[in-house]
Design a protein around this motif. Structure first.
Motif, PDB file in Angstrom:
ATOM      1  N   ILE A  15      12.096  -1.268   6.222  1.00  0.00           N
ATOM      2  CA  ILE A  15      11.842  -2.455   6.625  1.00  0.00           C
ATOM      3  C   ILE A  15      12.421  -3.603   5.655  1.00  0.00           C
ATOM      4  CG2 ILE A  15      10.518  -4.155   7.916  1.00  0.00           C
ATOM      5  CD1 ILE A  15      11.104  -1.361   9.225  1.00  0.00           C
ATOM      6  N   GLU A  34      11.406  -4.122  -6.025  1.00  0.00           N
ATOM      7  CA  GLU A  34      10.694  -2.880  -5.692  1.00  0.00           C
ATOM      8  C   GLU A  34      10.206  -2.375  -6.872  1.00  0.00           C
ATOM      9  OE1 GLU A  34       9.949  -0.804  -3.147  1.00  0.00           O
ATOM     10  OE2 GLU A  34       9.004   0.092  -4.547  1.00  0.00           O
ATOM     11  N   LYS A  35       8.667  -2.171  -6.627  1.00  0.00           N
ATOM     12  CA  LYS A  35       8.205  -1.519  -7.736  1.00  0.00           C
ATOM     13  C   LYS A  35       8.323  -0.039  -8.575  1.00  0.00           C
ATOM     14  CE  LYS A  35       3.770  -0.024  -5.783  1.00  0.00           C
ATOM     15  NZ  LYS A  35       2.472   0.033  -5.765  1.00  0.00           N
ATOM     16  N   ASN A  40      10.435   3.933  -1.817  1.00  0.00           N
ATOM     17  CA  ASN A  40       9.268   4.798  -2.825  1.00  0.00           C
ATOM     18  C   ASN A  40       8.275   5.616  -2.201  1.00  0.00           C
ATOM     19  OD1 ASN A  40       8.270   5.113  -5.286  1.00  0.00           O
ATOM     20  ND2 ASN A  40       6.696   3.175  -4.873  1.00  0.00           N
ATOM     21  N   SER A  41       7.849   4.865  -0.894  1.00  0.00           N
ATOM     22  CA  SER A  41       6.768   5.404   0.020  1.00  0.00           C
ATOM     23  C   SER A  41       7.601   6.986   0.433  1.00  0.00           C
ATOM     24  CB  SER A  41       6.430   4.605   1.179  1.00  0.00           C
ATOM     25  OG  SER A  41       5.855   3.517   0.816  1.00  0.00           O
ATOM     26  N   TYR A  45       6.116  10.862   0.149  1.00  0.00           N
ATOM     27  CA  TYR A  45       5.742  11.767   1.122  1.00  0.00           C
ATOM     28  C   TYR A  45       5.995  13.357   0.732  1.00  0.00           C
ATOM     29  CZ  TYR A  45       6.254   7.751   4.310  1.00  0.00           C
ATOM     30  OH  TYR A  45       6.088   6.882   5.193  1.00  0.00           O
ATOM     31  N   PHE A  52       8.004  12.253  12.872  1.00  0.00           N
ATOM     32  CA  PHE A  52       7.713  12.310  14.267  1.00  0.00           C
ATOM     33  C   PHE A  52       8.736  11.460  15.266  1.00  0.00           C
ATOM     34  CE2 PHE A  52       5.852   7.983  14.913  1.00  0.00           C
ATOM     35  CZ  PHE A  52       5.270   7.971  13.747  1.00  0.00           C
ATOM     36  N   SER A  53       9.364  10.680  14.357  1.00  0.00           N
ATOM     37  CA  SER A  53      10.318   9.738  15.413  1.00  0.00           C
ATOM     38  C   SER A  53      11.681  10.578  15.210  1.00  0.00           C
ATOM     39  CB  SER A  53      10.923   8.381  14.526  1.00  0.00           C
ATOM     40  OG  SER A  53       9.513   7.951  14.679  1.00  0.00           O
ATOM     41  N   VAL A  98       5.980  -6.850  -8.315  1.00  0.00           N
ATOM     42  CA  VAL A  98       5.537  -8.310  -7.860  1.00  0.00           C
ATOM     43  C   VAL A  98       4.379  -8.315  -8.175  1.00  0.00           C
ATOM     44  CG1 VAL A  98       5.528 -10.311  -6.385  1.00  0.00           C
ATOM     45  CG2 VAL A  98       7.690  -8.732  -6.424  1.00  0.00           C
ATOM     46  N   ILE A 304       8.305   2.707  11.365  1.00  0.00           N
ATOM     47  CA  ILE A 304       9.770   1.956  11.267  1.00  0.00           C
ATOM     48  C   ILE A 304      10.418   1.799  12.717  1.00  0.00           C
ATOM     49  CG2 ILE A 304      11.828   2.605  10.482  1.00  0.00           C
ATOM     50  CD1 ILE A 304      10.622   4.670   8.554  1.00  0.00           C
TER      51      ILE A 304
HETATM   52  C1  LIG Z   1       3.327  10.667   6.283  1.00  0.00           C
HETATM   53  C2  LIG Z   1       3.838   9.628   6.960  1.00  0.00           C
HETATM   54  C3  LIG Z   1       4.770   9.891   8.064  1.00  0.00           C
HETATM   55  C4  LIG Z   1       5.246   8.891   8.702  1.00  0.00           C
HETATM   56  N1  LIG Z   1       6.276   9.091   9.887  1.00  0.00           N
HETATM   57  C5  LIG Z   1       6.924   8.221  10.435  1.00  0.00           C
HETATM   58  C6  LIG Z   1       7.743   8.497  11.683  1.00  0.00           C
HETATM   59  O1  LIG Z   1       8.009   9.353  12.123  1.00  0.00           O
HETATM   60  N2  LIG Z   1       8.367   7.393  12.281  1.00  0.00           N
HETATM   61  C7  LIG Z   1       8.003   6.039  11.999  1.00  0.00           C
HETATM   62  O2  LIG Z   1       8.627   5.219  12.520  1.00  0.00           O
HETATM   63  N3  LIG Z   1       7.047   5.658  11.122  1.00  0.00           N
HETATM   64  C8  LIG Z   1       6.510   6.779  10.231  1.00  0.00           C
HETATM   65  N4  LIG Z   1       5.730   6.632   9.335  1.00  0.00           N
HETATM   66  C9  LIG Z   1       5.296   5.077   9.059  1.00  0.00           C
HETATM   67  C10 LIG Z   1       6.478   4.591   8.434  1.00  0.00           C
HETATM   68  O3  LIG Z   1       7.460   5.242   8.274  1.00  0.00           O
HETATM   69  C11 LIG Z   1       6.256   4.262   6.783  1.00  0.00           C
HETATM   70  O4  LIG Z   1       5.064   3.584   6.882  1.00  0.00           O
HETATM   71  C12 LIG Z   1       7.411   3.419   6.518  1.00  0.00           C
HETATM   72  O5  LIG Z   1       7.528   3.732   5.021  1.00  0.00           O
HETATM   73  C13 LIG Z   1       7.238   1.847   6.665  1.00  0.00           C
HETATM   74  O6  LIG Z   1       8.130   1.220   6.344  1.00  0.00           O
HETATM   75  P1  LIG Z   1       7.965  -0.227   5.331  1.00  0.00           P
HETATM   76  O7  LIG Z   1       9.159  -0.831   4.780  1.00  0.00           O
HETATM   77  O8  LIG Z   1       7.359  -1.103   6.297  1.00  0.00           O
HETATM   78  O9  LIG Z   1       7.007   0.053   4.245  1.00  0.00           O
HETATM   79  P2  LIG Z   1       7.099   1.303   2.899  1.00  0.00           P
HETATM   80  O10 LIG Z   1       8.390   2.161   3.531  1.00  0.00           O
HETATM   81  O11 LIG Z   1       5.929   1.772   2.602  1.00  0.00           O
HETATM   82  O12 LIG Z   1       7.790   0.161   1.913  1.00  0.00           O
HETATM   83  C14 LIG Z   1       7.140  -0.756   1.340  1.00  0.00           C
HETATM   84  C15 LIG Z   1       7.596  -0.752  -0.420  1.00  0.00           C
HETATM   85  O13 LIG Z   1       6.959  -1.824  -0.987  1.00  0.00           O
HETATM   86  C16 LIG Z   1       6.915  -1.183  -2.203  1.00  0.00           C
HETATM   87  N5  LIG Z   1       5.936  -2.308  -2.878  1.00  0.00           N
HETATM   88  C17 LIG Z   1       4.686  -2.413  -2.496  1.00  0.00           C
HETATM   89  N6  LIG Z   1       4.008  -3.345  -3.330  1.00  0.00           N
HETATM   90  C18 LIG Z   1       4.881  -3.962  -4.037  1.00  0.00           C
HETATM   91  C19 LIG Z   1       5.011  -4.758  -5.139  1.00  0.00           C
HETATM   92  N7  LIG Z   1       3.812  -5.596  -5.455  1.00  0.00           N
HETATM   93  N8  LIG Z   1       6.158  -5.039  -5.666  1.00  0.00           N
HETATM   94  C20 LIG Z   1       7.347  -4.593  -5.476  1.00  0.00           C
HETATM   95  N9  LIG Z   1       7.301  -3.556  -4.578  1.00  0.00           N
HETATM   96  C21 LIG Z   1       6.094  -3.206  -4.012  1.00  0.00           C
HETATM   97  C22 LIG Z   1       6.654   0.044  -2.157  1.00  0.00           C
HETATM   98  O14 LIG Z   1       6.761   0.547  -3.584  1.00  0.00           O
HETATM   99  C23 LIG Z   1       7.333   0.661  -1.424  1.00  0.00           C
HETATM  100  O15 LIG Z   1       8.602   1.037  -1.505  1.00  0.00           O
HETATM  101  C24 LIG Z   1       4.992   7.617   8.401  1.00  0.00           C
HETATM  102  C25 LIG Z   1       4.115   7.317   7.588  1.00  0.00           C
HETATM  103  C26 LIG Z   1       3.607   8.423   6.703  1.00  0.00           C
HETATM  104  C27 LIG Z   1       2.605   7.776   5.646  1.00  0.00           C
END
Ligand SMILES: Cc1cc2nc3c(=O)[nH]c(=O)nc-3n(C[C@H](O)[C@H](O)[C@H](O)COP(=O)(O)OP(=O)(O)OC[C@H]3O[C@@H](n4cnc5c(N)ncnc54)[C@H](O)[C@@H]3O)c2cc1C
Length: 323
Positions: A15, A34-35, A40-41, A45, A52-53, A98, A304
């Motif tokens: 996102i 990005e930290k 990173n997340s 995994y 699942f999507s 950050v 996502i």
């Molecule tokens: C096991 C698992 C399976 C999933 N499967 C699906 C799926 O099939 N379909 C779907 O739509 N969603 C799925 N999700 C949910 C969704 O995909 C994830 O949570 C997704 O990563 C969300 O995207 P995001 O960009 O909001 O957050 P994230 O991908 O978590 O990105 C956040 C980023 O911020 C960084 N960050 C955090 N704090 C700081 C800081 N202070 N300074 C700098 N950087 C920082 C982190 O390192 C990370 O890279 C799943 C989640 C999990 C845990």
């Protein structure tokens, strides 16, 4: 101190990257901080994890995501988002965390582990995968207790207790069992969780029914020792021999970080941050939330799939105000 950015985006998850693509389209001067590594997340995994999507629901800016199966695997998603960042020349500083964001008059100071930035707008897209939920029991800090799961090979021929009844725990239990671990699943409720992927559910139910995976429903872990775990089951307290514990009971956003920035929350215990759903602007003007962080402790609200739209809403609002 550099010239202020129009937007600083915190987090290079899917996102955060979607926000950068929108900012680029509007010719706004942006930077992602990005930290960790890129997405990173997702990198952290489980290695064999399958979303699942289906892949088109994980696409950004309608850039086609082709995967060998309908639902992509983790390594395909890493490749997809990395290629986007590369081919669209997305500006991102990696391994730069950050620490604080403070508003001074009409702009923000963003202090990282490496530098100080200024920006007129900040987007917080920090996700929820950095902080695991804890069991809060004696022995949880032993090295054999893991709150993240990567790969089943490590657990071959070991006695493994997996805690939790949702996708992460069910996937881990099945994978470890198939690599020759002796697996016990400890579930707080009386069934496997309702969110478990529908194509995985029969597999876990059949393995439990045939006794290949031992399950303890309505049960909780009470204590971990170097060689055992102690469970509280409806019948009695049970001690079983154990080598490793996988405590996969969910994750939570960094609420303290959001509080430090000054973001307000719902006054129930779900800790949902306050934002305007039309613009994603928080109680702090010019500071926005995007992605799964928006759900607070309710981590089954945003994915996502349904949070990609945040990027469009935010950047439209910013560009309206910037013109
Ligand atoms: C096991 C698992 C399976 C999933 N499967 C699906 C799926 O099939 N379909 C779907 O739509 N969603 C799925 N999700 C949910 C969704 O995909 C994830 O949570 C997704 O990563 C969300 O995207 P995001 O960009 O909001 O957050 P994230 O991908 O978590 O990105 C956040 C980023 O911020 C960084 N960050 C955090 N704090 C700081 C800081 N202070 N300074 C700098 N950087 C920082 C982190 O390192 C990370 O890279 C799943 C989640 C999990 C845990």
């Amino acid at each position: 101190m550099q010239i202020p950015y129009d937007i600083i985006i915190i987090g290079a998850g899917p996102i955060g990257i979607a926000c950068a693509l929108e900012a680029k389209k509007k010719n706004l001067n942006y930077l992602i901080l990005e930290k960790g590594c890129l997405v990173n997340s997702l990198y952290n995994y489980p290695i064999h994890m399958q979303f699942f999507s289906s892949s088109e629901l994980l696409e950004l800016d309608q850039i086609p995501f082709t995967s060998t199966e309908n639902r992509p695997k983790r390594n395909e998603a890493l490749e997809y988002y990395r290629r986007i960042v590369q081919s669209r020349a997305v500006r991102v500083n990696l391994f730069e965390e950050v620490l604080t964001v403070s508003k001074i008059e009409n702009s923000f100071n963003i202090q990282t582990t490496k530098s100080l930035y200024q920006a007129h707008h900040v987007i917080v897209a920090t996700g929820f995968y950095d902080i695991p939920n804890l069991l809060n029991i004696p022995g949880e800090d032993l090295p054999k207790v893991n709150h993240y799961y990567k790969d089943p090979h490590y657990f071959a021929r070991q006695k493994v207790v997996v805690v939790g009844g949702s996708n992460s725990s069910v996937d881990a239990a099945l994978e470890c069992y198939r690599k020759g671990a002796s697996v016990s699943l400890v579930i707080r409720d009386q069934t496997i969780g309702s969110h478990v992927k529908y194509w995985v559910r029969p597999d876990i139910e059949n393995r439990i029914a045939e006794g290949s995976i031992q399950v303890y429903y309505n049960s909780q872990l009470k204590e971990v020792t170097p060689t055992t775990v102690i469970l509280e089951t409806p019948e009695a307290s049970v001690t079983i021999a154990n080598d490793f514990v996988l405590a996969l009971i969910g994750y939570r956003p960094n609420i303290e970080f959001l509080e430090r920035i000054g973001i307000a929350f719902s006054d129930d215990n779900r800790k949902i941050p306050v934002y305007n759903p039309e613009t994603m602007e928080t109680n702090i003007e010019q500071l926005y939330l995007a992605g799964v962080v928006c759900g607070g402790l309710d981590t089954h609200e945003w994915f996502i799939e349904n949070s990609r739209i945040h990027a469009v809403k935010i950047v439209e609002h910013i560009s309206r105000n910037t013109l």
